[in-house]
Design a protein around this motif. Structure first.
Motif, short mmCIF file in Angstrom:
data_model
loop_
_atom_site.label_atom_id
_atom_site.label_comp_id
_atom_site.label_asym_id
_atom_site.label_seq_id
_atom_site.Cartn_x
_atom_site.Cartn_y
_atom_site.Cartn_z
N CYS A 129 0.83 -1.21 0.00
CA CYS A 129 0.00 0.00 0.00
C CYS A 129 0.86 1.26 0.00
CB CYS A 129 -0.93 -0.02 1.21
SG CYS A 129 -2.05 1.39 1.30
N PHE A 130 1.94 1.24 0.76
CA PHE A 130 2.82 2.41 0.83
C PHE A 130 3.44 2.70 -0.53
CE2 PHE A 130 6.89 4.24 2.97
CZ PHE A 130 6.43 5.53 2.74
N ARG A 131 3.95 1.66 -1.18
CA ARG A 131 4.55 1.87 -2.50
C ARG A 131 3.50 2.30 -3.52
NH1 ARG A 131 8.73 1.25 -5.87
NH2 ARG A 131 8.36 0.37 -7.94
N ASP A 132 2.32 1.72 -3.45
CA ASP A 132 1.24 2.10 -4.36
C ASP A 132 0.87 3.57 -4.18
OD1 ASP A 132 -0.60 1.47 -6.39
OD2 ASP A 132 -2.20 1.09 -4.94
N LEU A 133 0.85 4.01 -2.92
CA LEU A 133 0.53 5.40 -2.60
C LEU A 133 1.56 6.34 -3.20
CD1 LEU A 133 -1.28 7.36 -0.93
CD2 LEU A 133 0.27 6.97 0.99
N ASN A 175 10.10 -3.28 7.18
CA ASN A 175 9.22 -3.60 6.05
C ASN A 175 8.64 -2.33 5.43
OD1 ASN A 175 7.81 -5.60 4.43
ND2 ASN A 175 5.95 -5.02 5.54
N LEU A 176 8.31 -1.36 6.28
CA LEU A 176 7.75 -0.10 5.81
C LEU A 176 8.81 0.81 5.20
CD1 LEU A 176 5.19 1.82 5.78
CD2 LEU A 176 6.09 2.73 7.95
N TYR A 177 9.90 1.03 5.94
CA TYR A 177 10.90 2.01 5.50
C TYR A 177 11.69 1.55 4.28
CZ TYR A 177 9.90 4.07 10.09
OH TYR A 177 9.28 4.62 11.18
N LYS A 181 13.53 3.31 -0.08
CA LYS A 181 14.68 3.09 -0.96
C LYS A 181 14.26 2.51 -2.30
CE LYS A 181 19.15 0.86 -1.42
NZ LYS A 181 20.14 -0.08 -0.89
N GLY A 182 13.29 1.60 -2.26
CA GLY A 182 12.84 0.97 -3.50
C GLY A 182 12.03 1.87 -4.41
N SER A 183 11.72 3.08 -3.93
CA SER A 183 10.89 4.00 -4.72
C SER A 183 11.65 5.26 -5.10
CB SER A 183 9.63 4.37 -3.92
OG SER A 183 8.94 3.21 -3.49
N ASP A 184 12.95 5.16 -5.19
CA ASP A 184 13.82 6.32 -5.40
C ASP A 184 13.39 7.19 -6.57
OD1 ASP A 184 16.49 7.69 -4.79
OD2 ASP A 184 16.70 7.21 -6.91
N GLU A 185 12.99 6.59 -7.66
CA GLU A 185 12.67 7.36 -8.87
C GLU A 185 11.44 8.24 -8.70
OE1 GLU A 185 10.98 4.87 -12.15
OE2 GLU A 185 11.29 3.22 -10.72
N TYR A 186 10.64 7.97 -7.66
CA TYR A 186 9.41 8.73 -7.45
C TYR A 186 9.52 9.76 -6.32
CZ TYR A 186 7.70 4.60 -9.94
OH TYR A 186 7.52 3.58 -10.84
N ILE A 187 10.69 9.84 -5.69
CA ILE A 187 10.81 10.64 -4.47
C ILE A 187 11.61 11.92 -4.70
CG2 ILE A 187 11.76 10.66 -2.13
CD1 ILE A 187 11.07 7.71 -1.94
N LYS A 188 11.06 13.04 -4.26
CA LYS A 188 11.73 14.34 -4.30
C LYS A 188 12.61 14.52 -3.07
CE LYS A 188 12.39 18.88 -4.70
NZ LYS A 188 13.34 19.48 -5.67
N PHE A 204 18.19 0.51 9.63
CA PHE A 204 18.59 1.30 8.48
C PHE A 204 19.26 0.47 7.39
CE2 PHE A 204 18.76 5.27 11.29
CZ PHE A 204 17.53 5.69 10.84
N SER A 205 19.11 -0.83 7.45
CA SER A 205 19.80 -1.68 6.48
C SER A 205 19.39 -1.38 5.05
CB SER A 205 19.52 -3.16 6.79
OG SER A 205 18.13 -3.41 6.77
N GLY A 206 18.14 -0.95 4.85
CA GLY A 206 17.68 -0.66 3.50
C GLY A 206 17.78 0.80 3.13
N LEU A 207 18.33 1.62 4.02
CA LEU A 207 18.37 3.06 3.77
C LEU A 207 19.80 3.59 3.89
CD1 LEU A 207 15.19 4.17 5.72
CD2 LEU A 207 15.51 4.28 3.26
N ASN A 208 20.73 2.96 3.18
CA ASN A 208 22.12 3.39 3.29
C ASN A 208 22.39 4.71 2.55
OD1 ASN A 208 21.89 2.43 0.71
ND2 ASN A 208 23.19 0.65 1.00
N ASN A 209 21.37 5.24 1.87
CA ASN A 209 21.53 6.55 1.23
C ASN A 209 21.02 7.68 2.12
OD1 ASN A 209 18.89 5.72 1.09
ND2 ASN A 209 18.54 6.43 -1.00
N LEU A 210 20.68 7.36 3.37
CA LEU A 210 20.14 8.34 4.31
C LEU A 210 21.28 9.12 4.96
CD1 LEU A 210 17.18 8.91 5.30
CD2 LEU A 210 17.71 7.47 7.26
#
Length: 517
Positions: A129-133, A175-177, A181-188, A204-210
Protein backbone atom coordinates in the motif's frame (compact mmCIF):
# COMPACT_ATOMS: atom_id res chain seq x y z
CA UNK A 1 2.01 46.19 23.51
CA UNK A 2 0.02 42.99 23.10
CA UNK A 3 2.40 40.02 23.21
CA UNK A 4 1.95 37.07 20.89
CA UNK A 5 0.57 33.88 22.36
CA UNK A 6 2.93 31.11 23.46
CA UNK A 7 2.69 27.95 21.30
CA UNK A 8 2.46 25.52 24.23
CA UNK A 9 1.73 22.05 22.88
CA UNK A 10 1.15 23.36 19.34
CA UNK A 11 3.14 21.55 16.67
CA UNK A 12 1.13 22.64 13.63
CA UNK A 13 2.97 25.32 11.67
CA UNK A 14 -0.16 26.77 10.06
CA UNK A 15 -1.87 27.23 13.44
CA UNK A 16 1.17 29.06 14.82
CA UNK A 17 1.34 31.40 11.84
CA UNK A 18 -2.38 32.02 11.34
CA UNK A 19 -3.21 32.50 15.04
CA UNK A 20 -0.25 34.79 15.74
CA UNK A 21 1.74 32.59 18.11
CA UNK A 22 5.44 33.15 18.81
CA UNK A 23 7.57 31.44 16.15
CA UNK A 24 11.35 31.10 16.14
CA UNK A 25 12.29 31.14 12.46
CA UNK A 26 13.95 27.89 11.37
CA UNK A 27 13.14 28.24 7.67
CA UNK A 28 16.68 29.22 6.68
CA UNK A 29 17.85 25.88 8.09
CA UNK A 30 14.95 24.11 6.36
CA UNK A 31 15.90 25.65 3.00
CA UNK A 32 19.55 24.66 3.41
CA UNK A 33 18.51 21.09 4.29
CA UNK A 34 16.22 20.73 1.26
CA UNK A 35 18.84 22.14 -1.09
CA UNK A 36 21.63 19.94 0.31
CA UNK A 37 20.11 16.46 0.64
CA UNK A 38 17.48 14.22 -0.84
CA UNK A 39 17.33 11.74 2.04
CA UNK A 40 18.08 12.94 5.57
CA UNK A 41 17.75 11.80 9.17
CA UNK A 42 17.70 13.80 12.42
CA UNK A 43 17.95 12.47 15.98
CA UNK A 44 16.92 14.73 18.85
CA UNK A 45 15.50 14.08 22.34
CA UNK A 46 11.73 14.12 22.83
CA UNK A 47 9.87 17.44 22.94
CA UNK A 48 12.64 19.31 21.14
CA UNK A 49 10.58 20.66 18.24
CA UNK A 50 11.06 17.86 15.70
CA UNK A 51 7.34 17.62 14.92
CA UNK A 52 7.02 21.37 14.31
CA UNK A 53 10.06 21.38 12.04
CA UNK A 54 8.63 18.47 10.06
CA UNK A 55 5.30 20.28 9.67
CA UNK A 56 7.20 23.38 8.54
CA UNK A 57 8.77 21.28 5.77
CA UNK A 58 5.35 19.97 4.78
CA UNK A 59 4.00 23.50 4.34
CA UNK A 60 7.05 24.51 2.32
CA UNK A 61 6.64 21.62 -0.12
CA UNK A 62 2.89 22.22 -0.35
CA UNK A 63 3.74 25.83 -1.37
CA UNK A 64 1.72 27.55 1.36
CA UNK A 65 3.44 30.85 0.60
CA UNK A 66 1.06 32.95 2.70
CA UNK A 67 2.33 31.25 5.88
CA UNK A 68 5.95 32.27 5.27
CA UNK A 69 5.57 36.02 4.92
CA UNK A 70 8.51 37.72 6.60
CA UNK A 71 10.42 34.48 7.20
CA UNK A 72 13.90 33.67 5.90
CA UNK A 73 12.71 31.31 3.16
CA UNK A 74 10.09 33.65 1.66
CA UNK A 75 12.27 35.00 -1.15
CA UNK A 76 14.32 31.82 -1.69
CA UNK A 77 11.71 29.15 -2.46
CA UNK A 78 9.81 28.60 -5.71
CA UNK A 79 6.19 28.86 -4.51
CA UNK A 80 4.77 28.08 -7.95
CA UNK A 81 5.53 24.38 -7.55
CA UNK A 82 3.63 22.17 -5.11
CA UNK A 83 4.64 18.62 -4.23
CA UNK A 84 2.49 15.74 -2.92
CA UNK A 85 3.48 15.05 0.71
CA UNK A 86 3.10 11.76 2.58
CA UNK A 87 3.36 12.19 6.35
CA UNK A 88 3.93 9.30 8.77
CA UNK A 89 3.94 9.92 12.52
CA UNK A 90 4.28 7.56 15.47
CA UNK A 91 4.45 10.43 17.97
CA UNK A 92 1.05 9.77 19.54
CA UNK A 93 -0.07 6.66 21.38
CA UNK A 94 1.74 3.51 22.39
CA UNK A 95 2.25 0.38 20.29
CA UNK A 96 2.67 -2.89 22.20
CA UNK A 97 2.80 -5.50 19.43
CA UNK A 98 3.50 -6.09 15.74
CA UNK A 99 -0.24 -6.44 15.17
CA UNK A 100 -0.88 -3.00 16.68
CA UNK A 101 1.95 -1.56 14.59
CA UNK A 102 0.50 -2.89 11.31
CA UNK A 103 -2.94 -1.51 12.22
CA UNK A 104 -1.38 1.85 13.01
CA UNK A 105 0.51 1.94 9.70
CA UNK A 106 -2.62 1.03 7.73
CA UNK A 107 -4.51 3.81 9.51
CA UNK A 108 -1.74 6.31 8.68
CA UNK A 109 -1.70 5.26 5.03
CA UNK A 110 -5.50 5.60 4.85
CA UNK A 111 -5.21 9.17 6.16
CA UNK A 112 -2.69 9.95 3.44
CA UNK A 113 -4.88 8.37 0.77
CA UNK A 114 -7.74 10.60 1.89
CA UNK A 115 -5.66 13.80 1.92
CA UNK A 116 -4.14 13.06 -1.50
CA UNK A 117 -7.36 11.74 -3.08
CA UNK A 118 -5.84 8.35 -3.88
CA UNK A 119 -6.95 4.76 -3.29
CA UNK A 120 -4.47 1.92 -2.75
CA UNK A 121 -5.20 -1.42 -4.34
CA UNK A 122 -4.09 -3.50 -1.34
CA UNK A 123 -4.91 -1.67 1.88
CA UNK A 124 -4.11 -4.65 4.13
CA UNK A 125 -0.44 -4.94 3.14
CA UNK A 126 1.60 -2.10 4.63
CA UNK A 127 4.52 -2.20 2.19
CA UNK A 128 2.43 -2.77 -0.95
CA UNK A 129 0.00 0.00 0.00
CA UNK A 130 2.82 2.41 0.83
CA UNK A 131 4.55 1.87 -2.50
CA UNK A 132 1.24 2.10 -4.36
CA UNK A 133 0.53 5.40 -2.60
CA UNK A 134 3.92 6.82 -3.63
CA UNK A 135 3.55 5.81 -7.28
CA UNK A 136 -0.05 7.03 -7.63
CA UNK A 137 0.77 10.34 -5.93
CA UNK A 138 3.59 10.87 -8.42
CA UNK A 139 1.24 10.09 -11.33
CA UNK A 140 -1.66 12.22 -10.09
CA UNK A 141 0.29 15.38 -9.21
CA UNK A 142 3.03 15.05 -11.85
CA UNK A 143 5.66 15.83 -9.24
CA UNK A 144 7.90 13.55 -7.22
CA UNK A 145 6.74 12.76 -3.72
CA UNK A 146 7.94 14.14 -0.36
CA UNK A 147 7.97 11.68 2.57
CA UNK A 148 8.15 12.99 6.14
CA UNK A 149 8.42 10.52 9.04
CA UNK A 150 8.05 11.77 12.63
CA UNK A 151 9.31 9.70 15.60
CA UNK A 152 10.20 6.79 13.33
CA UNK A 153 11.61 4.79 16.27
CA UNK A 154 8.97 5.34 18.96
CA UNK A 155 7.25 1.94 18.49
CA UNK A 156 10.60 0.29 19.26
CA UNK A 157 11.46 2.54 22.20
CA UNK A 158 8.02 1.85 23.68
CA UNK A 159 9.10 -1.78 23.99
CA UNK A 160 12.84 -1.47 24.55
CA UNK A 161 12.67 -3.43 27.82
CA UNK A 162 10.84 -6.26 26.00
CA UNK A 163 13.40 -7.38 23.38
CA UNK A 164 11.17 -9.96 21.68
CA UNK A 165 8.40 -7.44 21.07
CA UNK A 166 10.91 -4.73 20.14
CA UNK A 167 12.48 -6.94 17.47
CA UNK A 168 9.09 -7.85 16.03
CA UNK A 169 8.10 -4.20 15.87
CA UNK A 170 11.49 -3.33 14.34
CA UNK A 171 10.91 -5.89 11.56
CA UNK A 172 7.57 -4.29 10.80
CA UNK A 173 9.18 -0.87 10.52
CA UNK A 174 11.96 -2.22 8.30
CA UNK A 175 9.22 -3.60 6.05
CA UNK A 176 7.75 -0.10 5.81
CA UNK A 177 10.90 2.01 5.50
CA UNK A 178 12.52 -0.26 2.91
CA UNK A 179 9.81 0.92 0.50
CA UNK A 180 11.43 4.36 0.52
CA UNK A 181 14.68 3.09 -0.96
CA UNK A 182 12.84 0.97 -3.50
CA UNK A 183 10.89 4.00 -4.72
CA UNK A 184 13.82 6.32 -5.40
CA UNK A 185 12.67 7.36 -8.87
CA UNK A 186 9.41 8.73 -7.45
CA UNK A 187 10.81 10.64 -4.47
CA UNK A 188 11.73 14.34 -4.30
CA UNK A 189 12.77 14.41 -0.63
CA UNK A 190 12.55 12.14 2.43
CA UNK A 191 13.21 13.17 6.01
CA UNK A 192 13.02 10.94 9.08
CA UNK A 193 13.23 12.07 12.70
CA UNK A 194 13.48 10.18 15.96
CA UNK A 195 15.22 9.96 19.30
CA UNK A 196 17.73 7.22 18.45
CA UNK A 197 19.77 6.09 15.51
CA UNK A 198 19.63 2.32 15.22
CA UNK A 199 22.55 0.45 13.75
CA UNK A 200 22.82 0.13 10.00
CA UNK A 201 22.61 -3.65 10.35
CA UNK A 202 19.06 -3.40 11.71
CA UNK A 203 16.54 -0.66 11.01
CA UNK A 204 18.59 1.30 8.48
CA UNK A 205 19.80 -1.68 6.48
CA UNK A 206 17.68 -0.66 3.50
CA UNK A 207 18.37 3.06 3.77
CA UNK A 208 22.12 3.39 3.29
CA UNK A 209 21.53 6.55 1.23
CA UNK A 210 20.14 8.34 4.31
CA UNK A 211 22.30 11.29 5.43
CA UNK A 212 22.49 11.63 9.20
CA UNK A 213 22.57 15.37 9.97
CA UNK A 214 22.21 14.94 13.76
CA UNK A 215 25.72 16.18 14.53
CA UNK A 216 26.44 18.37 11.53
CA UNK A 217 27.36 21.82 12.77
CA UNK A 218 25.16 23.69 10.27
CA UNK A 219 22.14 21.82 11.64
CA UNK A 220 23.08 22.05 15.31
CA UNK A 221 20.33 24.65 15.92
CA UNK A 222 17.65 22.93 13.82
CA UNK A 223 15.51 22.26 16.91
CA UNK A 224 15.29 24.07 20.24
CA UNK A 225 15.91 27.69 21.24
CA UNK A 226 19.38 29.26 21.26
CA UNK A 227 20.54 31.82 23.82
CA UNK A 228 20.06 34.46 21.15
CA UNK A 229 16.45 33.32 20.61
CA UNK A 230 15.75 33.60 24.33
CA UNK A 231 17.36 37.05 24.60
CA UNK A 232 15.58 38.45 21.53
CA UNK A 233 12.34 36.67 20.59
CA UNK A 234 11.44 35.93 24.21
CA UNK A 235 12.90 39.06 25.79
CA UNK A 236 9.49 40.75 26.36
CA UNK A 237 8.28 37.60 28.13
CA UNK A 238 11.25 37.34 30.52
CA UNK A 239 11.34 40.80 32.08
CA UNK A 240 13.01 40.59 35.51
CA UNK A 241 14.30 37.03 35.09
CA UNK A 242 17.87 36.25 36.18
CA UNK A 243 19.14 35.07 32.78
CA UNK A 244 22.13 33.28 34.25
CA UNK A 245 19.88 31.26 36.56
CA UNK A 246 17.55 30.48 33.65
CA UNK A 247 20.54 29.30 31.66
CA UNK A 248 21.83 27.05 34.46
CA UNK A 249 18.41 25.44 34.78
CA UNK A 250 17.44 24.84 31.16
CA UNK A 251 20.28 25.60 28.72
CA UNK A 252 23.21 23.33 27.92
CA UNK A 253 22.04 20.89 25.23
CA UNK A 254 24.63 20.83 22.48
CA UNK A 255 24.61 19.12 19.07
CA UNK A 256 27.81 20.81 17.83
CA UNK A 257 25.99 24.08 17.15
CA UNK A 258 24.87 26.60 19.78
CA UNK A 259 24.05 25.62 23.35
CA UNK A 260 20.29 25.09 23.22
CA UNK A 261 17.22 25.26 25.43
CA UNK A 262 14.43 22.72 25.19
CA UNK A 263 11.42 24.77 23.93
CA UNK A 264 9.05 22.99 26.31
CA UNK A 265 11.00 24.32 29.31
CA UNK A 266 11.06 27.94 28.19
CA UNK A 267 7.38 28.07 27.24
CA UNK A 268 6.18 26.51 30.50
CA UNK A 269 8.61 28.56 32.60
CA UNK A 270 7.05 31.73 31.19
CA UNK A 271 3.51 30.38 31.42
CA UNK A 272 4.01 29.40 35.07
CA UNK A 273 5.13 32.88 36.17
CA UNK A 274 8.88 32.11 36.19
CA UNK A 275 8.61 29.08 38.46
CA UNK A 276 11.69 26.86 38.15
CA UNK A 277 10.47 23.30 37.83
CA UNK A 278 11.17 20.05 36.01
CA UNK A 279 8.96 20.67 32.99
CA UNK A 280 10.69 18.60 30.32
CA UNK A 281 11.78 15.77 32.59
CA UNK A 282 8.30 15.28 34.04
CA UNK A 283 6.86 14.44 30.61
CA UNK A 284 8.58 11.07 30.51
CA UNK A 285 9.78 8.56 33.09
CA UNK A 286 12.95 6.74 31.96
CA UNK A 287 12.03 3.40 33.58
CA UNK A 288 14.00 1.32 31.10
CA UNK A 289 17.11 3.39 31.95
CA UNK A 290 16.70 2.49 35.61
CA UNK A 291 16.47 -1.18 34.71
CA UNK A 292 19.60 -0.88 32.58
CA UNK A 293 21.53 0.79 35.42
CA UNK A 294 20.52 -2.03 37.75
CA UNK A 295 21.29 -4.77 35.21
CA UNK A 296 24.81 -3.45 34.54
CA UNK A 297 25.69 -2.54 38.17
CA UNK A 298 26.52 0.87 36.77
CA UNK A 299 28.93 2.97 38.87
CA UNK A 300 27.00 6.24 38.94
CA UNK A 301 29.96 8.61 39.57
CA UNK A 302 31.05 7.71 36.04
CA UNK A 303 28.18 9.87 34.77
CA UNK A 304 30.43 12.93 35.21
CA UNK A 305 33.34 11.61 33.20
CA UNK A 306 31.95 9.95 30.08
CA UNK A 307 33.85 9.71 26.83
CA UNK A 308 32.55 7.84 23.79
CA UNK A 309 33.72 7.51 20.22
CA UNK A 310 31.66 7.60 17.02
CA UNK A 311 29.35 4.90 18.40
CA UNK A 312 27.29 7.81 19.71
CA UNK A 313 26.17 8.34 16.12
CA UNK A 314 25.17 4.83 15.22
CA UNK A 315 24.95 2.20 17.96
CA UNK A 316 21.43 1.81 19.27
CA UNK A 317 20.97 -1.95 19.10
CA UNK A 318 18.21 -3.91 20.82
CA UNK A 319 20.64 -6.75 21.54
CA UNK A 320 23.41 -4.52 22.88
CA UNK A 321 22.07 -1.49 24.73
CA UNK A 322 24.82 0.98 25.64
CA UNK A 323 23.73 3.05 28.66
CA UNK A 324 25.87 6.10 27.86
CA UNK A 325 24.58 6.26 24.29
CA UNK A 326 20.96 5.84 25.42
CA UNK A 327 21.40 8.60 28.02
CA UNK A 328 22.80 10.88 25.32
CA UNK A 329 20.18 10.13 22.68
CA UNK A 330 17.39 10.48 25.25
CA UNK A 331 18.61 13.92 26.34
CA UNK A 332 19.91 13.06 29.83
CA UNK A 333 23.47 13.64 28.64
CA UNK A 334 24.75 16.03 26.01
CA UNK A 335 28.03 16.88 24.28
CA UNK A 336 30.47 18.91 26.36
CA UNK A 337 33.35 18.95 23.88
CA UNK A 338 34.93 16.94 21.08
CA UNK A 339 38.61 16.01 20.96
CA UNK A 340 40.84 14.02 18.64
CA UNK A 341 42.04 10.59 19.69
CA UNK A 342 45.76 9.90 19.39
CA UNK A 343 45.04 6.84 17.26
CA UNK A 344 42.63 8.79 15.05
CA UNK A 345 38.93 9.47 15.19
CA UNK A 346 36.88 11.72 17.44
CA UNK A 347 36.17 11.44 21.15
CA UNK A 348 32.91 12.90 22.47
CA UNK A 349 32.98 14.12 26.08
CA UNK A 350 29.48 14.01 27.58
CA UNK A 351 27.90 15.85 30.50
CA UNK A 352 24.55 16.31 32.19
CA UNK A 353 23.15 19.37 30.34
CA UNK A 354 21.66 21.46 33.13
CA UNK A 355 20.22 21.72 36.63
CA UNK A 356 16.79 20.41 35.66
CA UNK A 357 18.16 17.14 34.31
CA UNK A 358 20.77 16.75 37.06
CA UNK A 359 18.22 17.11 39.84
CA UNK A 360 15.35 15.22 38.22
CA UNK A 361 17.38 12.28 36.96
CA UNK A 362 19.18 12.01 40.29
CA UNK A 363 15.92 12.02 42.26
CA UNK A 364 14.50 9.38 39.97
CA UNK A 365 17.55 7.14 40.37
CA UNK A 366 17.55 7.62 44.16
CA UNK A 367 13.92 6.57 44.39
CA UNK A 368 14.56 3.56 42.17
CA UNK A 369 17.69 2.14 43.79
CA UNK A 370 16.93 2.99 47.42
CA UNK A 371 13.12 2.96 47.65
CA UNK A 372 13.49 5.79 50.17
CA UNK A 373 10.32 7.63 51.19
CA UNK A 374 10.11 10.92 49.26
CA UNK A 375 9.68 13.03 52.39
CA UNK A 376 12.75 11.44 54.01
CA UNK A 377 14.74 11.91 50.80
CA UNK A 378 13.87 15.62 50.64
CA UNK A 379 14.82 16.12 54.29
CA UNK A 380 18.17 14.43 53.76
CA UNK A 381 18.85 16.41 50.57
CA UNK A 382 18.08 19.72 52.25
CA UNK A 383 20.22 18.88 55.27
CA UNK A 384 23.20 17.77 53.17
CA UNK A 385 22.92 20.88 51.02
CA UNK A 386 23.06 23.19 54.02
CA UNK A 387 25.87 21.21 55.66
CA UNK A 388 28.06 21.53 52.56
CA UNK A 389 27.22 25.21 52.14
CA UNK A 390 28.18 25.87 55.78
CA UNK A 391 31.14 23.44 55.86
CA UNK A 392 29.40 21.65 58.73
CA UNK A 393 31.22 18.35 58.33
CA UNK A 394 29.70 16.74 61.42
CA UNK A 395 26.22 17.36 60.00
CA UNK A 396 27.40 16.03 56.63
CA UNK A 397 28.49 12.80 58.34
CA UNK A 398 25.24 12.53 60.25
CA UNK A 399 23.20 13.06 57.09
CA UNK A 400 25.07 10.37 55.17
CA UNK A 401 24.53 7.91 58.02
CA UNK A 402 20.83 8.80 58.05
CA UNK A 403 20.72 8.41 54.28
CA UNK A 404 21.71 4.75 54.40
CA UNK A 405 19.60 4.10 57.49
CA UNK A 406 16.47 5.10 55.55
CA UNK A 407 17.03 2.45 52.84
CA UNK A 408 14.64 -0.44 53.54
CA UNK A 409 16.33 -3.69 54.56
CA UNK A 410 14.65 -5.64 51.76
CA UNK A 411 16.26 -3.35 49.22
CA UNK A 412 19.67 -4.81 50.03
CA UNK A 413 18.42 -8.35 49.57
CA UNK A 414 16.13 -7.91 46.56
CA UNK A 415 17.96 -5.27 44.53
CA UNK A 416 20.86 -6.48 42.44
CA UNK A 417 22.45 -3.03 42.34
CA UNK A 418 22.69 -2.92 46.16
CA UNK A 419 24.91 -6.00 46.19
CA UNK A 420 27.99 -4.66 44.44
CA UNK A 421 30.83 -2.70 45.99
CA UNK A 422 30.18 0.55 44.12
CA UNK A 423 26.65 0.83 45.49
CA UNK A 424 27.59 2.98 48.51
CA UNK A 425 29.62 5.50 46.54
CA UNK A 426 26.89 5.57 43.87
CA UNK A 427 24.18 6.42 46.42
CA UNK A 428 26.22 9.28 47.88
CA UNK A 429 27.11 10.57 44.43
CA UNK A 430 23.53 10.58 43.15
CA UNK A 431 22.30 12.34 46.30
CA UNK A 432 24.99 14.99 45.89
CA UNK A 433 24.30 15.47 42.18
CA UNK A 434 20.65 16.11 42.97
CA UNK A 435 21.66 19.18 45.01
CA UNK A 436 22.92 21.20 42.05
CA UNK A 437 26.58 21.44 43.09
CA UNK A 438 29.39 20.80 40.65
CA UNK A 439 30.23 17.13 41.15
CA UNK A 440 33.17 15.31 39.58
CA UNK A 441 33.27 11.55 39.84
CA UNK A 442 36.45 9.57 39.22
CA UNK A 443 38.27 12.92 39.03
CA UNK A 444 41.56 12.30 37.22
CA UNK A 445 44.46 14.47 38.38
CA UNK A 446 48.20 14.18 37.79
CA UNK A 447 48.51 13.02 41.42
CA UNK A 448 45.95 10.22 40.96
CA UNK A 449 42.24 9.59 40.57
CA UNK A 450 39.92 11.13 43.17
CA UNK A 451 36.72 9.19 43.88
CA UNK A 452 34.53 12.27 44.23
CA UNK A 453 35.00 16.05 44.25
CA UNK A 454 32.28 18.50 45.29
CA UNK A 455 32.66 22.19 44.43
CA UNK A 456 30.34 24.77 46.05
CA UNK A 457 30.52 28.56 45.96
CA UNK A 458 32.83 28.66 49.00
CA UNK A 459 34.20 25.16 49.56
CA UNK A 460 35.76 22.15 47.88
CA UNK A 461 35.35 18.62 49.25
CA UNK A 462 37.67 15.82 48.17
CA UNK A 463 36.19 12.44 49.09
CA UNK A 464 37.71 8.96 49.00
CA UNK A 465 35.64 5.80 49.58
CA UNK A 466 36.67 2.44 50.99
CA UNK A 467 34.63 -0.68 51.75
CA UNK A 468 35.13 -3.06 54.68
CA UNK A 469 38.42 -1.55 55.79
CA UNK A 470 40.23 -2.02 52.49
CA UNK A 471 42.68 0.83 52.95
CA UNK A 472 42.83 4.16 54.75
CA UNK A 473 40.70 6.60 52.73
CA UNK A 474 41.82 9.87 54.34
CA UNK A 475 45.48 8.89 54.31
CA UNK A 476 45.26 8.07 50.60
CA UNK A 477 44.01 11.59 49.87
CA UNK A 478 46.91 13.06 51.82
CA UNK A 479 49.58 10.71 50.49
CA UNK A 480 48.61 11.46 46.90
CA UNK A 481 48.22 15.18 47.57
CA UNK A 482 44.87 15.21 45.75
CA UNK A 483 44.11 18.75 46.97
CA UNK A 484 47.04 20.26 45.09
CA UNK A 485 45.02 20.57 41.87
CA UNK A 486 42.45 22.82 43.57
CA UNK A 487 44.61 25.23 45.57
CA UNK A 488 44.35 27.91 42.87
CA UNK A 489 40.56 28.30 43.33
CA UNK A 490 40.83 30.31 46.58
CA UNK A 491 38.31 28.15 48.40
CA UNK A 492 38.50 26.18 51.61
CA UNK A 493 39.36 22.56 50.89
CA UNK A 494 38.16 19.66 53.04
CA UNK A 495 39.53 16.13 52.84
CA UNK A 496 36.99 13.41 53.66
CA UNK A 497 37.61 9.68 53.97
CA UNK A 498 34.57 7.39 54.22
CA UNK A 499 34.59 3.67 54.94
CA UNK A 500 31.48 1.48 54.52
CA UNK A 501 30.63 -1.76 56.32
CA UNK A 502 28.66 -4.08 54.04
CA UNK A 503 27.37 -6.09 57.00
CA UNK A 504 26.05 -3.02 58.84
CA UNK A 505 25.06 -1.48 55.48
CA UNK A 506 26.25 1.93 56.59
CA UNK A 507 29.24 4.16 57.27
CA UNK A 508 31.73 2.52 59.66
CA UNK A 509 34.42 5.19 59.62
CA UNK A 510 34.28 8.88 58.76
CA UNK A 511 37.45 10.99 58.97
CA UNK A 512 38.12 14.49 57.76
CA UNK A 513 40.41 17.45 58.06
CA UNK A 514 40.72 20.89 56.56
CA UNK A 515 43.53 21.12 54.02
CA UNK A 516 46.46 23.32 54.95
CA UNK A 517 48.75 24.14 52.03
Amino acid sequence: MQLKKLPIGIQTFSDIRKDDYVYVDKTDIAFNLIESYRYAFLARPRRFGKSLFLDTLRNIFEAKKELFKGLAIEDKWDWDVSYPVITISFANGRIDSREQLDKKIISILEENQHSLGIECKDIDSTDICFRDLIIKARQKYNQNVVILVDEYDKPILDNIDEPTIAKSVRDGLVNLYSVIKGSDEYIKFAFLTGVSKFTKTSLFSGLNNLKDISLQKQYGDICGYSQNDVETTFKPYLDGVDMQELKSWYNGYNFLGSDMYNPFDILLFIDNDFQYSNYWFSTGTPTFLMKLIEKNNYFLPNLTNIKVDEKILDSFDIDNLDLEVILYQSGYLTIDKVTNQARGGLLYHLKVPNKEVAQSLSDHIIDFITSTDTTKRLNIQNTIYQALEDADIKQFESSITSMFATIPHQNYTSSKIAQYEGFYASVIFIYLQSLGFQIIGEDAKSEGRIDLTIITDKNIYIIEFKVDGKGDALQQIKDNNYALGYTNQNKDIYLVGIDFDTNKRNVSKFEWEKYQS
